[in-house]
Motif scaffolding. Structure first.
Motif, short mmCIF file in Angstrom:
data_model
loop_
_atom_site.label_atom_id
_atom_site.label_comp_id
_atom_site.label_asym_id
_atom_site.label_seq_id
_atom_site.Cartn_x
_atom_site.Cartn_y
_atom_site.Cartn_z
N PHE A 193 0.85 -1.21 0.00
CA PHE A 193 0.00 0.00 0.00
C PHE A 193 0.88 1.25 0.00
CE2 PHE A 193 -2.39 3.17 2.64
CZ PHE A 193 -3.41 3.44 1.74
N PRO B 261 -5.48 -8.51 -4.89
CA PRO B 261 -5.08 -8.19 -6.26
C PRO B 261 -5.00 -6.70 -6.56
CG PRO B 261 -7.23 -9.31 -6.18
CD PRO B 261 -6.63 -9.43 -4.83
N TRP C 25 1.52 -6.53 -18.00
CA TRP C 25 0.24 -7.10 -17.57
C TRP C 25 0.11 -8.58 -17.92
CZ3 TRP C 25 -3.41 -6.59 -14.21
CH2 TRP C 25 -4.69 -7.08 -14.44
N LEU D 41 -0.23 -11.68 -15.12
CA LEU D 41 -1.31 -12.68 -15.08
C LEU D 41 -0.73 -14.09 -15.22
CD1 LEU D 41 -4.11 -11.01 -17.24
CD2 LEU D 41 -3.92 -11.09 -14.76
N ARG E 219 -1.05 -17.31 -12.63
CA ARG E 219 -1.59 -18.61 -13.06
C ARG E 219 -0.59 -19.72 -12.77
NH1 ARG E 219 -3.37 -15.78 -17.87
NH2 ARG E 219 -5.54 -15.15 -17.52
N PHE F 83 -7.98 1.02 -2.42
CA PHE F 83 -6.67 1.22 -1.78
C PHE F 83 -6.03 2.51 -2.28
CE2 PHE F 83 -6.79 -3.57 -1.55
CZ PHE F 83 -6.96 -3.63 -0.17
N THR F 84 -6.84 3.53 -2.50
CA THR F 84 -6.32 4.84 -2.88
C THR F 84 -6.26 5.75 -1.66
OG1 THR F 84 -7.25 4.62 -5.09
CG2 THR F 84 -6.73 6.86 -4.36
N ASP G 68 -1.11 6.94 -12.68
CA ASP G 68 -0.23 7.61 -13.64
C ASP G 68 -1.05 8.06 -14.85
OD1 ASP G 68 1.91 7.19 -12.03
OD2 ASP G 68 2.70 5.48 -13.16
N LEU H 18 -14.37 -3.13 -0.51
CA LEU H 18 -13.07 -3.75 -0.72
C LEU H 18 -12.54 -4.55 0.46
CD1 LEU H 18 -10.58 -3.55 -2.78
CD2 LEU H 18 -9.80 -1.64 -1.36
N PRO I 244 -11.06 -7.74 -11.07
CA PRO I 244 -9.87 -6.92 -11.36
C PRO I 244 -8.59 -7.46 -10.71
CG PRO I 244 -11.28 -5.84 -9.74
CD PRO I 244 -12.04 -7.03 -10.26
N GLY I 245 -7.51 -7.41 -11.47
CA GLY I 245 -6.20 -7.75 -10.93
C GLY I 245 -5.96 -9.23 -10.72
N THR I 246 -6.91 -10.07 -11.12
CA THR I 246 -6.77 -11.51 -10.92
C THR I 246 -6.61 -12.21 -12.27
OG1 THR I 246 -9.09 -12.13 -11.21
CG2 THR I 246 -8.46 -11.26 -9.05
N PRO I 247 -6.21 -13.49 -12.24
CA PRO I 247 -6.13 -14.22 -13.52
C PRO I 247 -7.47 -14.33 -14.22
CG PRO I 247 -4.91 -15.37 -11.79
CD PRO I 247 -5.65 -14.26 -11.12
N GLU I 248 -8.57 -14.09 -13.49
CA GLU I 248 -9.90 -14.13 -14.12
C GLU I 248 -10.28 -12.79 -14.74
OE1 GLU I 248 -9.47 -15.12 -10.83
OE2 GLU I 248 -9.24 -17.21 -11.39
N SER I 249 -9.39 -11.80 -14.68
CA SER I 249 -9.68 -10.48 -15.23
C SER I 249 -10.19 -10.61 -16.66
CB SER I 249 -8.42 -9.62 -15.20
OG SER I 249 -8.68 -8.36 -15.77
#
Lengths: 90, 273
Positions: free
Chosen positions: A11, A59, A73, A77, A81, B57-58, B82, B148, B188-193
């Motif tokens: 964070f 994540p 990116w 990923l 995996r 997490f901002t 950014d 979250l 978001p941010g996971t392999p399932e994205s």
């Protein structure tokens, strides 16, 4: 395990420019200020995002961290995996 | 004048960061819907816009995770991401501080609202502002919902917050708009994205348009996580909008699955006047 402290470090890395600079310039000293296990310290030091994912790092903390350390990116990923498959999670 | 405009939309960063990754047909449907929402917002001649979005997490972390936090500042910086990634220029958005203080005070009779004089705006608010008020001159009141860090505020509580905000807004002279941004299903941010659950999205949108409180708040957190992914908890922002427009029927401007943006493109509005 101290998931809270690993996530706290990420964070700060994601949000605080001075912490980011220290991560690049004096990584060991910075990490010593967080209550991390040896395994966690190694995973952060080497930006092992697969390991951090398996540890349960959120994540939305992990993906920006991956970007900060220059991971593309698709590679991010793929690392997640691979880690899941190696852990038998599929 | 009280609340004179209400809208809901996605805020996924891909909408601006990889805009061209969607097919031309998807872009046409989705951005036309956003343009229509913008036209209606402009016709409402707003003095201020209350923007409900989710934490990413901002501003907050597990050390201090308010269920709801309202911004009381005179101005807000954003986007926190950014510029080269989000493709939205860094700017300062004016805050409707006097209205915010009134909303915080009035709504606090019913809901415990945290408040902050410094909130950073991330994609959750900047993506919709970029598409709806690109000049970034309309004063805003940001409200951040914890979607979250469990335990999350119950869905019923989000509806109640909307009701409380509505009563507080209706006591004002300004022409106020409400925009809720987030969701629906996404990972978001996971392999399932990129995965979408169209059945969940369609069902939720149906209940949202009908303002069916009972059905909107019936989902358990476990069910949302499984069916709609970690990002699915952002339906809380939409449910705040439902509470603020209780008894009114909504209109969908878009329902378009866009895996490249990692969401089903959903844009809706509720005629409040």
């Amino acid at each position: 395990m101290s998931l809270y402290h690993v996530q706290k470090l990420l964070f700060h890395l994601n949000n605080v420019p001075s912490v980011r600079r220290r991560f690049d310039a004096e990584r060991e000293a910075l990490l010593a200020e967080y209550r991390l296990s040896d395994e966690e310290r190694r995973a952060v030091t080497h930006a092992d995002v697969g390991k951090l994912h398996l540890m349960g790092v959120h994540p939305l903390l992990l993906a920006p961290f991956a970007g900060r350390v220059g991971l593309r990116w698709p590679d991010y990923l793929a690392a997640l995996r691979r880690a899941r498959e190696a852990a038998g999670g599929g | 004048m009280p609340l004179v405009f209400a809208g809901t939309a996605n805020h996924a960063p891909g909408i601006t960061s990889r805009r061209e990754a969607a097919t031309p047909a998807q872009r046409e449907v989705f951005f036309s819907a956003y343009a229509e929402l913008r036209a209606r917002l402009e016709r409402a001649r707003l003095d201020a816009l209350v923007v409900v979005s989710s934490e990413h997490f901002t501003n907050f972390f597990f050390d201090n995770a308010p269920a709801f936090c309202i911004g009381l500042a005179e101005a807000y910086d954003g986007p926190s991401e950014d510029e080269s990634f989000l493709r939205i220029a860094k700017t300062t958005v004016p805050g409707a501080a006097d209205l915010a203080r009134h909303l915080a005070r009035a709504a606090s009779a019913e809901i415990d609202l945290a408040h902050s004089q410094e909130l950073l705006l991330d994609h959750g608010i900047m993506v919709p502002l970029h598409l709806l008020v690109p000049q970034m001159r309309l004063p805003i009141v940001p409200i951040i919902v914890n979607c979250l860090m469990p335990p999350l505020p119950p869905l019923a509580r989000c509806y109640d917050l909307g009701c409380a905000l509505r009563r507080a807004m209706d006591a004002r002279e300004e022409r106020i708009g409400l925009l809720a941004a987030g969701g629906l299903s996404h990972w978001p941010g996971t392999p399932e994205s990129g995965r979408l659950n169209l059945e969940f999205d369609r069902g939720f949108l149906h209940d949202f348009l009908a303002n069916n409180r009972q059905r909107l708040i019936r989902h358990s957190d476990e069910e949302i996580s499984t069916s709609a992914g970690p990002g699915g908890h952002e339906i809380r922002a939409w449910i705040v909008a439902s509470g603020a427009t209780e008894g009114l029927i909504g209109e969908a401007l878009c329902f378009e699955p866009i895996p490249a943006y990692a969401v089903t493109g959903c844009v809706a509005t509720i005629a409040v006047v």
